[in-house]
Design a protein around this motif. Sequence first.
Motif, mmCIF file in Angstrom:
data_model
loop_
_atom_site.group_PDB
_atom_site.id
_atom_site.type_symbol
_atom_site.label_atom_id
_atom_site.label_comp_id
_atom_site.label_asym_id
_atom_site.label_seq_id
_atom_site.Cartn_x
_atom_site.Cartn_y
_atom_site.Cartn_z
ATOM 1 N N GLY A 1 -98.498 11.416 7.278
ATOM 2 C CA GLY A 1 -98.210 11.471 8.707
ATOM 3 C C GLY A 1 -99.463 11.242 9.538
ATOM 4 N N PHE A 2 -99.271 10.682 10.713
ATOM 5 C CA PHE A 2 -100.361 10.460 11.674
ATOM 6 C C PHE A 2 -99.972 11.184 12.956
ATOM 7 C CE2 PHE A 2 -102.290 8.065 15.163
ATOM 8 C CZ PHE A 2 -103.622 8.165 14.792
ATOM 9 N N TYR A 3 -100.826 12.102 13.402
ATOM 10 C CA TYR A 3 -100.469 12.985 14.514
ATOM 11 C C TYR A 3 -101.502 12.917 15.631
ATOM 12 C CZ TYR A 3 -97.906 14.780 10.552
ATOM 13 O OH TYR A 3 -97.122 14.872 9.447
ATOM 14 N N LYS A 4 -101.025 13.046 16.851
ATOM 15 C CA LYS A 4 -101.880 13.137 18.034
ATOM 16 C C LYS A 4 -101.691 14.522 18.645
ATOM 17 C CE LYS A 4 -103.489 9.957 20.098
ATOM 18 N NZ LYS A 4 -104.850 9.503 20.218
ATOM 19 N N GLN A 5 -102.808 15.146 19.035
ATOM 20 C CA GLN A 5 -102.720 16.447 19.707
ATOM 21 C C GLN A 5 -102.188 16.223 21.130
ATOM 22 O OE1 GLN A 5 -105.379 20.305 21.011
ATOM 23 N NE2 GLN A 5 -106.377 18.809 19.744
ATOM 24 N N LEU A 6 -101.213 17.016 21.501
ATOM 25 C CA LEU A 6 -100.637 16.934 22.836
ATOM 26 C C LEU A 6 -101.407 17.854 23.786
ATOM 27 C CD1 LEU A 6 -96.896 17.105 21.765
ATOM 28 C CD2 LEU A 6 -98.154 15.082 22.517
ATOM 29 N N PRO A 7 -101.479 17.523 25.071
ATOM 30 C CA PRO A 7 -102.244 18.346 26.019
ATOM 31 C C PRO A 7 -101.463 19.577 26.483
ATOM 32 C CG PRO A 7 -101.348 16.449 27.148
ATOM 33 C CD PRO A 7 -100.979 16.296 25.694
ATOM 34 N N TRP A 8 -100.919 20.323 25.525
ATOM 35 C CA TRP A 8 -100.123 21.515 25.823
ATOM 36 C C TRP A 8 -100.774 22.766 25.261
ATOM 37 C CZ3 TRP A 8 -94.928 19.528 23.383
ATOM 38 C CH2 TRP A 8 -94.496 18.407 24.065
ATOM 39 N N ALA A 9 -102.059 22.758 25.027
ATOM 40 C CA ALA A 9 -102.727 23.874 24.359
ATOM 41 C C ALA A 9 -102.569 25.180 25.131
ATOM 42 C CB ALA A 9 -104.217 23.569 24.185
ATOM 43 N N GLY A 10 -102.428 26.242 24.358
ATOM 44 C CA GLY A 10 -102.391 27.575 24.930
ATOM 45 C C GLY A 10 -103.700 28.289 24.634
ATOM 46 N N ASN A 11 -104.236 28.956 25.629
ATOM 47 C CA ASN A 11 -105.481 29.714 25.477
ATOM 48 C C ASN A 11 -105.147 31.162 25.812
ATOM 49 O OD1 ASN A 11 -108.000 30.887 25.667
ATOM 50 N ND2 ASN A 11 -108.898 29.227 26.865
ATOM 51 N N HIS A 12 -104.841 31.951 24.800
ATOM 52 C CA HIS A 12 -104.344 33.303 25.004
ATOM 53 C C HIS A 12 -105.441 34.313 25.343
ATOM 54 C CE1 HIS A 12 -100.616 31.644 23.625
ATOM 55 N NE2 HIS A 12 -101.185 31.261 22.500
ATOM 56 N N THR A 13 -106.711 33.927 25.163
ATOM 57 C CA THR A 13 -107.817 34.837 25.474
ATOM 58 C C THR A 13 -108.446 34.530 26.825
ATOM 59 O OG1 THR A 13 -109.447 33.409 24.415
ATOM 60 C CG2 THR A 13 -108.390 35.080 23.030
ATOM 61 N N ASP A 14 -108.083 33.383 27.416
ATOM 62 C CA ASP A 14 -108.669 32.899 28.669
ATOM 63 C C ASP A 14 -110.172 32.657 28.568
ATOM 64 O OD1 ASP A 14 -106.243 32.803 30.041
ATOM 65 O OD2 ASP A 14 -106.371 34.927 30.554
ATOM 66 N N GLU A 15 -110.677 32.428 27.344
ATOM 67 C CA GLU A 15 -112.080 32.045 27.175
ATOM 68 C C GLU A 15 -112.181 30.543 27.427
ATOM 69 O OE1 GLU A 15 -113.837 33.418 23.519
ATOM 70 O OE2 GLU A 15 -112.597 35.228 23.565
ATOM 71 N N PRO A 16 -112.939 30.120 28.448
ATOM 72 C CA PRO A 16 -112.925 28.713 28.868
ATOM 73 C C PRO A 16 -113.406 27.736 27.803
ATOM 74 C CG PRO A 16 -114.608 29.955 30.045
ATOM 75 C CD PRO A 16 -113.807 30.940 29.268
ATOM 76 N N GLU A 17 -114.213 28.177 26.831
ATOM 77 C CA GLU A 17 -114.733 27.251 25.816
ATOM 78 C C GLU A 17 -113.708 26.912 24.732
ATOM 79 O OE1 GLU A 17 -115.775 31.381 24.423
ATOM 80 O OE2 GLU A 17 -115.963 30.336 26.319
ATOM 81 N N LEU A 18 -112.560 27.581 24.683
ATOM 82 C CA LEU A 18 -111.563 27.323 23.640
ATOM 83 C C LEU A 18 -110.690 26.113 23.926
ATOM 84 C CD1 LEU A 18 -110.360 30.928 22.713
ATOM 85 C CD2 LEU A 18 -112.021 29.485 21.526
ATOM 86 N N THR A 19 -110.407 25.839 25.201
ATOM 87 C CA THR A 19 -109.571 24.697 25.565
ATOM 88 C C THR A 19 -110.226 23.897 26.689
ATOM 89 O OG1 THR A 19 -108.296 26.044 27.118
ATOM 90 C CG2 THR A 19 -107.394 25.801 24.896
ATOM 91 N N SER A 20 -109.854 22.617 26.739
ATOM 92 C CA SER A 20 -110.355 21.735 27.790
ATOM 93 C C SER A 20 -109.282 20.700 28.106
ATOM 94 C CB SER A 20 -111.642 21.040 27.328
ATOM 95 O OG SER A 20 -112.072 20.114 28.293
ATOM 96 N N HIS A 21 -108.880 20.612 29.343
ATOM 97 C CA HIS A 21 -107.885 19.641 29.807
ATOM 98 C C HIS A 21 -106.598 19.691 28.980
ATOM 99 C CE1 HIS A 21 -110.894 18.015 32.469
ATOM 100 N NE2 HIS A 21 -111.717 17.889 31.447
ATOM 101 N N GLY A 22 -106.207 20.868 28.549
ATOM 102 C CA GLY A 22 -104.966 21.035 27.810
ATOM 103 C C GLY A 22 -105.077 20.873 26.308
ATOM 104 N N TYR A 23 -106.283 20.640 25.789
ATOM 105 C CA TYR A 23 -106.499 20.456 24.351
ATOM 106 C C TYR A 23 -107.315 21.610 23.783
ATOM 107 C CZ TYR A 23 -105.144 15.629 25.246
ATOM 108 O OH TYR A 23 -104.465 14.498 25.625
ATOM 109 N N VAL A 24 -107.062 21.967 22.509
ATOM 110 C CA VAL A 24 -107.903 22.942 21.822
ATOM 111 C C VAL A 24 -109.194 22.229 21.447
ATOM 112 C CG1 VAL A 24 -108.135 24.398 19.780
ATOM 113 C CG2 VAL A 24 -105.955 24.290 20.979
ATOM 114 N N VAL A 25 -110.336 22.774 21.851
ATOM 115 C CA VAL A 25 -111.626 22.104 21.697
ATOM 116 C C VAL A 25 -111.996 21.885 20.232
ATOM 117 C CG1 VAL A 25 -114.107 22.333 22.129
ATOM 118 C CG2 VAL A 25 -112.470 22.883 23.933
#
Length: 132
Positions: free
Chosen positions: A93-117
């Motif tokens: 399979g070939f997969y693309k990450q969708l910009p729907w990331a959830g950041n449950h800790t609200d730490e800004p370095e974990l996600t960017s523009h909807g993606y998991v960093v």
Amino acid sequence: FQKNFLEDRLIFATNFIFEFEWEYEDEEDEWEREAAFEINVGLAYRVAPGWFVGAELLNENGYEGHFEHAETSSWYVGPAIHYATQNWWATLGFYKQLPWAGNHTDEPELTSHGYVVDAERTRLRFRLGIIL
């Protein structure tokens, strides 16, 4: 879980995956624990004997500790090709990450523009199963 339709030509499948990780941190002289929970949903159509083409949707959830504190949630979608015999099967399979990331800790370095960093934006995944 799997459900077959149209005389086994159309297959709907769901997998639940639990992952536990222990990593020793030299600087802190302690073991770091992490966990993950993944849900894979796929739909495939048989195009020739043993050959299937389809699409999969993946949801990966990362946790600090062993399911103690939710950290991130990432989503992937993409096409997949599957081949199966009575003794083994393989899926590519070939997969693309969708910009729907959830950041449950609200730490800004974990996600960017909807993606998991620290997660891949694209992913090529091969799975092989042997039936015993």
